[in-house]
Write a protein that holds these residues in place. Structure first.
Motif, PDB file in Angstrom:
ATOM      1  N   ASP A  43     -81.815  36.385  75.929  1.00 38.21           N
ATOM      2  CA  ASP A  43     -82.437  35.411  76.814  1.00 38.21           C
ATOM      3  C   ASP A  43     -82.621  34.057  76.138  1.00 38.21           C
ATOM      4  OD1 ASP A  43     -83.889  34.604  79.138  1.00 38.21           O
ATOM      5  OD2 ASP A  43     -85.742  34.928  78.037  1.00 38.21           O
ATOM      6  N   SER A  44     -82.361  32.990  76.880  1.00 33.73           N
ATOM      7  CA  SER A  44     -82.551  31.641  76.348  1.00 33.73           C
ATOM      8  C   SER A  44     -84.019  31.248  76.282  1.00 33.73           C
ATOM      9  CB  SER A  44     -81.786  30.621  77.200  1.00 33.73           C
ATOM     10  OG  SER A  44     -82.303  30.584  78.522  1.00 33.73           O
ATOM     11  N   THR A  45     -84.898  32.098  76.816  1.00 33.92           N
ATOM     12  CA  THR A  45     -86.330  31.865  76.659  1.00 33.92           C
ATOM     13  C   THR A  45     -86.941  32.872  75.679  1.00 33.92           C
ATOM     14  OG1 THR A  45     -86.809  33.153  78.662  1.00 33.92           O
ATOM     15  CG2 THR A  45     -86.596  30.776  78.902  1.00 33.92           C
ATOM     16  N   LEU A  46     -86.091  33.432  74.805  1.00 35.22           N
ATOM     17  CA  LEU A  46     -86.488  34.201  73.620  1.00 35.22           C
ATOM     18  C   LEU A  46     -87.052  35.589  73.920  1.00 35.22           C
ATOM     19  CD1 LEU A  46     -88.135  31.404  71.402  1.00 35.22           C
ATOM     20  CD2 LEU A  46     -85.735  32.119  71.525  1.00 35.22           C
ATOM     21  N   ARG A  47     -86.804  36.129  75.104  1.00 37.79           N
ATOM     22  CA  ARG A  47     -87.266  37.478  75.403  1.00 37.79           C
ATOM     23  C   ARG A  47     -86.148  38.478  75.115  1.00 37.79           C
ATOM     24  NH1 ARG A  47     -88.636  36.711  81.489  1.00 37.79           N
ATOM     25  NH2 ARG A  47     -86.689  35.544  81.259  1.00 37.79           N
ATOM     26  N   GLY A  48     -86.508  39.625  74.564  1.00 41.49           N
ATOM     27  CA  GLY A  48     -85.524  40.663  74.294  1.00 41.49           C
ATOM     28  C   GLY A  48     -85.840  41.403  73.016  1.00 41.49           C
ATOM     29  N   HIS A  49     -85.010  42.406  72.717  1.00 41.51           N
ATOM     30  CA  HIS A  49     -85.225  43.274  71.552  1.00 41.51           C
ATOM     31  C   HIS A  49     -84.652  42.628  70.286  1.00 41.51           C
ATOM     32  CE1 HIS A  49     -86.735  46.713  73.819  1.00 41.51           C
ATOM     33  NE2 HIS A  49     -85.737  46.587  74.667  1.00 41.51           N
ATOM     34  N   TYR A  50     -85.396  41.694  69.746  1.00 46.43           N
ATOM     35  CA  TYR A  50     -85.017  41.055  68.481  1.00 46.43           C
ATOM     36  C   TYR A  50     -86.105  41.360  67.460  1.00 46.43           C
ATOM     37  CZ  TYR A  50     -84.135  37.761  64.799  1.00 46.43           C
ATOM     38  OH  TYR A  50     -83.891  37.230  63.564  1.00 46.43           O
ATOM     39  N   PRO A  51     -85.722  41.735  66.207  1.00 47.59           N
ATOM     40  CA  PRO A  51     -84.376  41.794  65.632  1.00 47.59           C
ATOM     41  C   PRO A  51     -83.686  43.146  65.774  1.00 47.59           C
ATOM     42  CG  PRO A  51     -85.975  42.098  63.903  1.00 47.59           C
ATOM     43  CD  PRO A  51     -86.776  41.893  65.175  1.00 47.59           C
ATOM     44  N   LEU A  52     -84.241  44.031  66.582  1.00 47.56           N
ATOM     45  CA  LEU A  52     -83.729  45.397  66.666  1.00 47.56           C
ATOM     46  C   LEU A  52     -82.233  45.415  66.982  1.00 47.56           C
ATOM     47  CD1 LEU A  52     -85.322  48.497  68.219  1.00 47.56           C
ATOM     48  CD2 LEU A  52     -83.106  47.783  69.085  1.00 47.56           C
ATOM     49  N   GLU A  53     -81.808  44.677  67.989  1.00 46.83           N
ATOM     50  CA  GLU A  53     -80.409  44.808  68.414  1.00 46.83           C
ATOM     51  C   GLU A  53     -79.416  44.303  67.365  1.00 46.83           C
ATOM     52  OE1 GLU A  53     -80.470  45.122  73.181  1.00 46.83           O
ATOM     53  OE2 GLU A  53     -80.963  43.128  72.434  1.00 46.83           O
TER      54      GLU A  53
ATOM     55  N   LEU B 121     -78.658  32.732  65.167  1.00 44.31           N
ATOM     56  CA  LEU B 121     -79.475  32.669  66.377  1.00 44.31           C
ATOM     57  C   LEU B 121     -79.228  31.337  67.082  1.00 44.31           C
ATOM     58  CD1 LEU B 121     -81.091  34.618  64.300  1.00 44.31           C
ATOM     59  CD2 LEU B 121     -82.995  34.255  65.861  1.00 44.31           C
ATOM     60  N   VAL B 122     -78.714  31.432  68.321  1.00 41.89           N
ATOM     61  CA  VAL B 122     -78.409  30.235  69.109  1.00 41.89           C
ATOM     62  C   VAL B 122     -78.945  30.458  70.532  1.00 41.89           C
ATOM     63  CG1 VAL B 122     -76.630  28.548  69.694  1.00 41.89           C
ATOM     64  CG2 VAL B 122     -76.258  30.113  67.785  1.00 41.89           C
ATOM     65  N   PRO B 123     -80.255  30.345  70.735  1.00 46.72           N
ATOM     66  CA  PRO B 123     -80.803  30.622  72.066  1.00 46.72           C
ATOM     67  C   PRO B 123     -80.558  29.509  73.083  1.00 46.72           C
ATOM     68  CG  PRO B 123     -82.554  29.923  70.594  1.00 46.72           C
ATOM     69  CD  PRO B 123     -81.312  30.072  69.744  1.00 46.72           C
ATOM     70  N   ALA B 124     -80.093  28.357  72.641  1.00 40.63           N
ATOM     71  CA  ALA B 124     -79.994  27.195  73.522  1.00 40.63           C
ATOM     72  C   ALA B 124     -79.088  27.445  74.729  1.00 40.63           C
ATOM     73  CB  ALA B 124     -79.463  25.994  72.738  1.00 40.63           C
ATOM     74  N   PHE B 125     -79.469  26.837  75.845  1.00 42.23           N
ATOM     75  CA  PHE B 125     -78.732  26.918  77.105  1.00 42.23           C
ATOM     76  C   PHE B 125     -78.899  25.574  77.805  1.00 42.23           C
ATOM     77  CE2 PHE B 125     -78.394  29.743  81.209  1.00 42.23           C
ATOM     78  CZ  PHE B 125     -77.190  29.142  81.530  1.00 42.23           C
ATOM     79  N   PRO B 126     -78.203  24.541  77.305  1.00 40.62           N
ATOM     80  CA  PRO B 126     -78.416  23.196  77.846  1.00 40.62           C
ATOM     81  C   PRO B 126     -78.207  23.100  79.352  1.00 40.62           C
ATOM     82  CG  PRO B 126     -77.189  23.080  75.789  1.00 40.62           C
ATOM     83  CD  PRO B 126     -77.277  24.529  76.147  1.00 40.62           C
ATOM     84  N   ASP B 127     -77.253  23.879  79.907  1.00 46.32           N
ATOM     85  CA  ASP B 127     -77.000  23.848  81.349  1.00 46.32           C
ATOM     86  C   ASP B 127     -78.268  24.166  82.139  1.00 46.32           C
ATOM     87  OD1 ASP B 127     -73.651  24.437  81.335  1.00 46.32           O
ATOM     88  OD2 ASP B 127     -74.818  25.227  79.678  1.00 46.32           O
ATOM     89  N   ALA B 128     -79.113  25.023  81.582  1.00 50.96           N
ATOM     90  CA  ALA B 128     -80.336  25.442  82.258  1.00 50.96           C
ATOM     91  C   ALA B 128     -81.578  24.789  81.663  1.00 50.96           C
ATOM     92  CB  ALA B 128     -80.472  26.964  82.188  1.00 50.96           C
ATOM     93  N   GLY B 129     -81.380  23.799  80.769  1.00 49.54           N
ATOM     94  CA  GLY B 129     -82.512  23.039  80.255  1.00 49.54           C
ATOM     95  C   GLY B 129     -83.197  23.620  79.044  1.00 49.54           C
TER      96      GLY B 129
END
Length: 501
Positions: A124-134, A155-163
């Protein structure tokens, strides 16, 4: 309030880099031994930034062989998405699923002549998810099967298209409307309060320390800030500038070992392409990398152009659309989804709106209630589009496991509605709004096993999957993340596909 323009004054300008430059670099590396990116997507919305790539909802070795052969036969870019839906699983289940996917992918590649795999953990680009497990599980499985150890996890969470952008190692959400031009740390948004995956900081190095419970100290994280990503900005020739940046990125990664976390600043597509060239150079030098990323990273990494939004004609290309109504299924509860739903129901007055009462789904007469919903949906589809949404009141609990159980119960009900409707009266199209909702609707509601991601329905966001097998073949399936788009977006996508709106 933070202004993006003010933050960016501390950094060089971006370097214009054509997608073809990245594609050529990747092709040169793949000339001797073909390489495919296997993207483990923790919900299906990661595909919204790419086009014309295969996607799997099952991951037997035979499924990977189908995908690898499709890539070789069609000449599409070398990447395949695997819908793990692991964001809806508890940690133990997520670990098992990631391991299964990696083992089967490597087994399939091993059965073919000279095919190397690289792995992407898409989240997720808003940092939700199983990290660092996955990433941990992927790295451990690759090491167990092949003996190859991972030097760094990028780690590249950025998603400029969605802000969503990362600047100075801090992850932000761009403002919209009256707040356009501003940046809000993502830890100050509703996403940071997620019942299962909440977090307290937008400083990525601190986020890594928090989520790893101190296993990776913040000061051990390599941060590729915009000074590095844009190191060649002063060069008179952009091609020279891109090479300078690539070398700077590879140099900065040189010290990575034993899955060192590496955080990258990204503000634009050019930054993604600069990073991709640098990662390609680092791997050419021998670095073994895994990726934990937001949606557009893969597009940048494989040198794919940004595909323009599909037209209504393109959405149905090669298929004859049904005269039935379309089915719009809304499961996400984030604020933007609720606003989008409100706009759609207000504007699409000919559509029938049906609410699924979550409390009734959790009650003693859930089965009878579900039968009633299905009958109502099928009858309504005969006259036009149908909007099915879960009740907007979120049933809260402080227990993450119980939150997941409730989410699964609701998702199972939504799947049953879609599947039983498909068997009785197939809709013209299906739009599924929300990550878990999209995943379950695709894999179980529509029984898609193999599909092709045709492209986005809106610029940079919201993807159309074309099922290539199963009962939904020929029905456009729209994967629509809960947290993207403006208030009008759901109505805009529905209007493209509908014959009654």
């Amino acid at each position: 309030m933070t202004l993006e323009a003010d933050v960016l004054t501390a950094y060089p300008a971006e370097i214009p880099i054509p997608a073809a430059t990245v594609a050529d670099a990747l092709a040169a590396s793949n000339a001797k031994t073909p390489r495919v990116l296997v993207v483990l997507d923790d919900d299906p919305t990661g595909t919204q930034s790419v086009a014309d790539l295969p996607v799997l909802t099952r991951w037997e070795a035979s499924d990977f062989i189908w995908a690898f052969e499709h890539i070789a036969r069609s000449g599409c870019k070398p990447a395949v998405y695997v819908l793990t839906n692991s964001r809806s699983l508890d940690p133990d289940e997520a670990a098992v699923r990631n391991e299964e996917v990696v083992r089967n992918a490597l087994a399939a590649a091993g059965s073919l002549e000279e095919l190397h795999l690289s792995f992407v953990s898409r989240s997720d680009s808003t940092l939700r998810g199983h990290y660092p497990l996955e990433p941990d599980v992927i790295a451990a499985t690759v090491a167990d099967v092949s003996g190859e150890k991972t030097d760094g996890v990028v780690l590249v969470p950025a998603f400029p298209d969605a802000g969503r952008v990362t600047i100075g190692g801090v992850h932000y959400m761009r403002g919209t409307g009256d707040a356009a031009g501003t940046l809000t740390p993502v830890s100050d948004t509703e996403f940071a309060k997620d019942a299962t995956f909440g977090f307290t900081t937008s400083v990525m190095a601190d986020y890594v320390e928090e989520k790893s419970h101190g296993r990776f100290a913040a000061d051990s994280v390599i941060v590729l800030d915009l000074n590095i990503i844009r190191a060649g900005a002063a060069a008179s020739d952009p091609a020279d500038g891109a090479q300078i940046s690539a070398n700077a990125i590879a140099d900065a990664i040189e010290a990575a070992t034993d899955s060192t976390p590496i955080v990258a600043d990204i503000v634009s597509e050019n930054d993604l392409r600069a990073l991709s060239l640098g990662l390609e150079e680092a791997e050419r030098r021998g670095k073994k990398l895994l990726y934990r990323v937001g949606p557009p990273f893969v597009r940048g990494r494989i040198g794919q152009e940004i595909r323009t939004a599909l037209t209504a004609k393109e959405a149905y290309q090669g298929n004859t659309p049904s005269t039935a109504g379309g089915l719009i299924v809304v499961g996400s509860h984030v604020g933007v989804t609720t606003r989008q739903l409100n706009v759609l129901t207000a504007e699409h007055r000919s559509a029938r709106t049906i609410e699924i009462d979550v409390e009734k789904l959790l009650g003693a007469r859930a089965d009878a209630y579900l039968d009633q919903i299905v009958d109502t949906v099928v009858e309504a589809l005969r006259g036009g589009d149908v909007i099915v949404h879960t009740s907007r009141l979120v049933i809260k609990t402080n227990d993450p496991a119980e939150s997941l159980r409730i989410a699964r119960t609701v998702s199972a009900a939504v799947v049953a509605v879609v599947n039983r409707t498909l068997q009785t009266f197939p809709p013209r199209f299906v739009i599924a709004k929300g990550g878990i909702t999209s995943s379950d609707v695709a894999a179980h509601g529509l029984e898609i096993r193999h599909a092709i991601v045709r492209g986005p329905m809106l610029p940079g966001i919201v993807s159309l999957w074309e099922p290539v097998d199963g009962p939904a073949k020929g029905i456009p399936n729209i994967v629509f993340a809960g947290n993207v788009g403006d208030d009008q977006s759901l109505a805009d996508v529905t209007r493209k596909l509908s014959n009654t709106f």
